[in-house]
Design a protein around this motif. Structure first.
Motif, short mmCIF file in Angstrom:
data_model
loop_
_atom_site.label_atom_id
_atom_site.label_comp_id
_atom_site.label_asym_id
_atom_site.label_seq_id
_atom_site.Cartn_x
_atom_site.Cartn_y
_atom_site.Cartn_z
N THR A 223 -11.98 1.42 -1.95
CA THR A 223 -12.74 2.51 -3.03
C THR A 223 -11.96 3.83 -2.95
O THR A 223 -10.79 3.81 -2.19
CB THR A 223 -14.25 2.55 -2.45
OG1 THR A 223 -14.05 3.40 -1.08
CG2 THR A 223 -15.00 1.49 -2.16
N ALA A 224 -12.44 4.68 -3.62
CA ALA A 224 -11.87 6.10 -3.93
C ALA A 224 -11.65 6.87 -2.63
O ALA A 224 -12.12 6.53 -1.51
CB ALA A 224 -12.93 7.00 -4.69
N GLY A 225 -10.28 7.23 -2.38
CA GLY A 225 -9.52 7.82 -1.48
C GLY A 225 -8.27 6.79 -1.04
O GLY A 225 -7.65 7.55 -0.40
N ALA A 226 -8.33 5.71 -1.33
CA ALA A 226 -7.23 4.71 -1.26
C ALA A 226 -6.09 4.78 -2.17
O ALA A 226 -5.17 4.17 -2.11
CB ALA A 226 -7.88 3.17 -1.23
N SER A 227 -6.68 5.48 -3.19
CA SER A 227 -5.36 5.85 -4.29
C SER A 227 -3.94 6.35 -3.53
O SER A 227 -3.93 6.90 -2.70
CB SER A 227 -5.68 7.02 -5.21
OG SER A 227 -6.63 6.63 -6.12
N GLY A 228 -2.91 5.61 -4.08
CA GLY A 228 -1.70 5.95 -3.49
C GLY A 228 -1.23 4.95 -2.31
O GLY A 228 -0.20 5.21 -1.88
N GLY A 229 -2.26 4.18 -1.81
CA GLY A 229 -1.93 3.68 -0.60
C GLY A 229 -0.86 2.50 -0.96
O GLY A 229 -0.72 1.84 -2.22
N PRO A 230 0.01 2.02 0.07
CA PRO A 230 1.07 1.10 0.03
C PRO A 230 0.52 -0.29 -0.22
O PRO A 230 -0.43 -0.69 0.52
CB PRO A 230 1.78 1.33 1.29
CG PRO A 230 0.73 1.70 2.37
CD PRO A 230 -0.15 2.55 1.55
N TRP A 231 1.37 -1.02 -0.81
CA TRP A 231 1.46 -2.38 -1.14
C TRP A 231 2.74 -2.77 -0.27
O TRP A 231 3.71 -2.67 -0.86
CB TRP A 231 1.46 -2.88 -2.57
CG TRP A 231 0.28 -2.64 -3.18
CD1 TRP A 231 -0.58 -1.26 -3.68
CD2 TRP A 231 -0.53 -3.56 -4.03
NE1 TRP A 231 -1.51 -1.56 -4.40
CE2 TRP A 231 -1.45 -3.01 -4.58
CE3 TRP A 231 -0.65 -4.86 -4.06
CZ2 TRP A 231 -2.65 -3.33 -5.58
CZ3 TRP A 231 -1.33 -5.52 -5.07
CH2 TRP A 231 -2.37 -4.85 -5.50
N LEU A 232 2.43 -3.40 0.77
CA LEU A 232 3.57 -3.67 1.68
C LEU A 232 3.83 -5.26 1.87
O LEU A 232 2.89 -6.12 2.29
CB LEU A 232 3.50 -3.20 3.22
CG LEU A 232 3.35 -1.71 3.47
CD1 LEU A 232 3.13 -1.31 4.65
CD2 LEU A 232 4.50 -1.04 2.77
N GLN A 233 5.02 -5.55 1.75
CA GLN A 233 5.65 -6.88 2.11
C GLN A 233 6.41 -7.01 3.13
O GLN A 233 6.99 -5.86 3.59
CB GLN A 233 6.16 -7.63 0.84
CG GLN A 233 5.63 -7.75 -0.46
CD GLN A 233 6.38 -8.26 -1.67
OE1 GLN A 233 7.61 -8.28 -1.45
NE2 GLN A 233 5.67 -8.71 -2.65
N ASP A 234 6.60 -7.92 3.57
CA ASP A 234 7.40 -8.06 5.08
C ASP A 234 7.06 -7.25 6.26
O ASP A 234 7.90 -6.50 6.62
CB ASP A 234 8.97 -8.20 4.64
CG ASP A 234 9.08 -9.04 3.71
OD1 ASP A 234 8.71 -10.20 3.79
OD2 ASP A 234 10.02 -8.64 2.55
N TYR A 235 5.68 -6.95 6.47
CA TYR A 235 5.47 -5.95 7.46
C TYR A 235 5.76 -6.46 8.77
O TYR A 235 5.81 -7.58 9.48
CB TYR A 235 3.80 -5.87 7.54
CG TYR A 235 3.31 -4.86 8.43
CD1 TYR A 235 3.61 -3.36 8.24
CD2 TYR A 235 2.84 -5.08 9.79
CE1 TYR A 235 3.16 -2.37 9.27
CE2 TYR A 235 2.26 -4.23 10.53
CZ TYR A 235 2.80 -3.03 10.29
OH TYR A 235 2.08 -2.00 11.26
N ASP A 236 6.53 -5.43 9.31
CA ASP A 236 7.06 -5.68 10.76
C ASP A 236 6.27 -4.80 11.85
O ASP A 236 6.17 -3.58 11.94
CB ASP A 236 8.28 -5.26 10.75
CG ASP A 236 8.97 -5.27 12.50
OD1 ASP A 236 8.52 -5.95 13.23
OD2 ASP A 236 10.02 -4.33 12.85
#
Length: 276
Positions: A223-236
């Motif tokens: 919900t609101a507040g998560a704006s700008g959060g990353p979409w991460l692939q290949d997380y280490d």
């Protein structure tokens, strides 16, 4: 807010007391998606926090706290955070925050964000993010890079590490984790939440023009507040970093979110932020 026929009204998501939460809800039409990839609802991150992911906080003119999410991205100066452009400038708030802070690995730190955080020194939004226009006309440009000040002579990347930025085209059907600090009900913005699924690029026939090229993750109730959060692939897990392919841009208000990937021209913007 749902509209008849499955579209969504272009109004802000609900806020909570003392907070202003600039996660957008725009007109999204999911035509032709007969079997979208499955994704989990937002869950607490099992390790509590991610070193390279954090929270943006600022005080508004009326004394409320503005909240967004962001992620450290690798840059020559070691001081760059990626987020959504609407977090720092919008049609409703054309002037950026006077004092903006990024708190890496945020966890229940609302009262100490100035002592725990890194102050933002400069904002870098694309030329296409023209807030004098209607928001739906500029959503293709809903990304930004922020340059942070050093703390005690060290950069945020030296202390916490960084994610690698990837630019369009984004490969489909790759596992992706979407992280952020949702603060509208049922969340309080104090803990890191995430959804997991596979990337699905919205194309002609699947969405209206403002969201074409965006990444869709259905079944995700960030919900609101998560704006700008990353979409991460290949997380280490060892470095607590991955490949940053997009940032949270819009939500449907009923469990679908869209991430905005970085176009080729974003390379120059990142270079400018990384040289500041």
């Amino acid at each position: 807010m749902d509209r008849p026929g499955g579209d969504f009204e272009g109004v802000p998501m609900r806020s909570v007391p003392r907070l202003t939460l600039p996660l957008l809800v725009t007109v999204v039409s999911l035509l032709g998606l007969t079997a979208p990839p499955a994704a989990a609802e937002a869950e607490p991150w099992s390790q509590g926090t991610v070193r390279t992911v954090g929270k943006l906080i600022w005080e508004t003119q009326d004394g409320r706290l503005g909240l967004c999410s962001g992620a450290v991205v690798d840059a020559p100066n070691g001081s760059v955070v990626a987020t959504a452009a609407h977090c720092v400038r919008s049609r409703e708030s054309a002037q950026p925050p006077g004092e903006l802070w990024f708190v890496p690995a945020y966890d229940h730190g609302r009262d100490t964000y100035r002592t725990d955080g890194w102050r933002v020194r400069s904002l870098h939004t694309p030329a296409g993010w023209d807030v004098t226009r209607e928001t739906v006309a500029i959503l293709h440009h809903d990304y930004a890079f922020l340059t942070l000040e050093r703390r005690d002579g060290r950069t945020v990347e030296e202390v916490y590490g960084a994610n690698r930025a990837a630019f369009e085209p984004v490969r489909e059907d790759r596992e992706v984790a979407v992280l952020g600090y949702p603060a509208a009900a049922p969340y309080d913005g104090e803990t890191l939440r995430y959804c997991r699924g596979t990337t699905d690029v919205l194309r002609e026939g699947e969405a209206q023009d403002p969201n074409l090229g965006g990444l869709l993750l259905p079944g995700c109730d960030l919900t609101a507040g998560a704006s700008g959060g990353p979409w991460l692939q290949d997380y280490d897990p060892a470095s607590q970093s991955g490949t940053l392919v997009a940032v949270v841009s819009v939500g449907s208000g009923r469990g679908d979110i869209v991430g905005r990937p970085f176009p080729a021209e974003a390379r120059d913007l990142l270079a400018a932020a990384g040289a500041a």
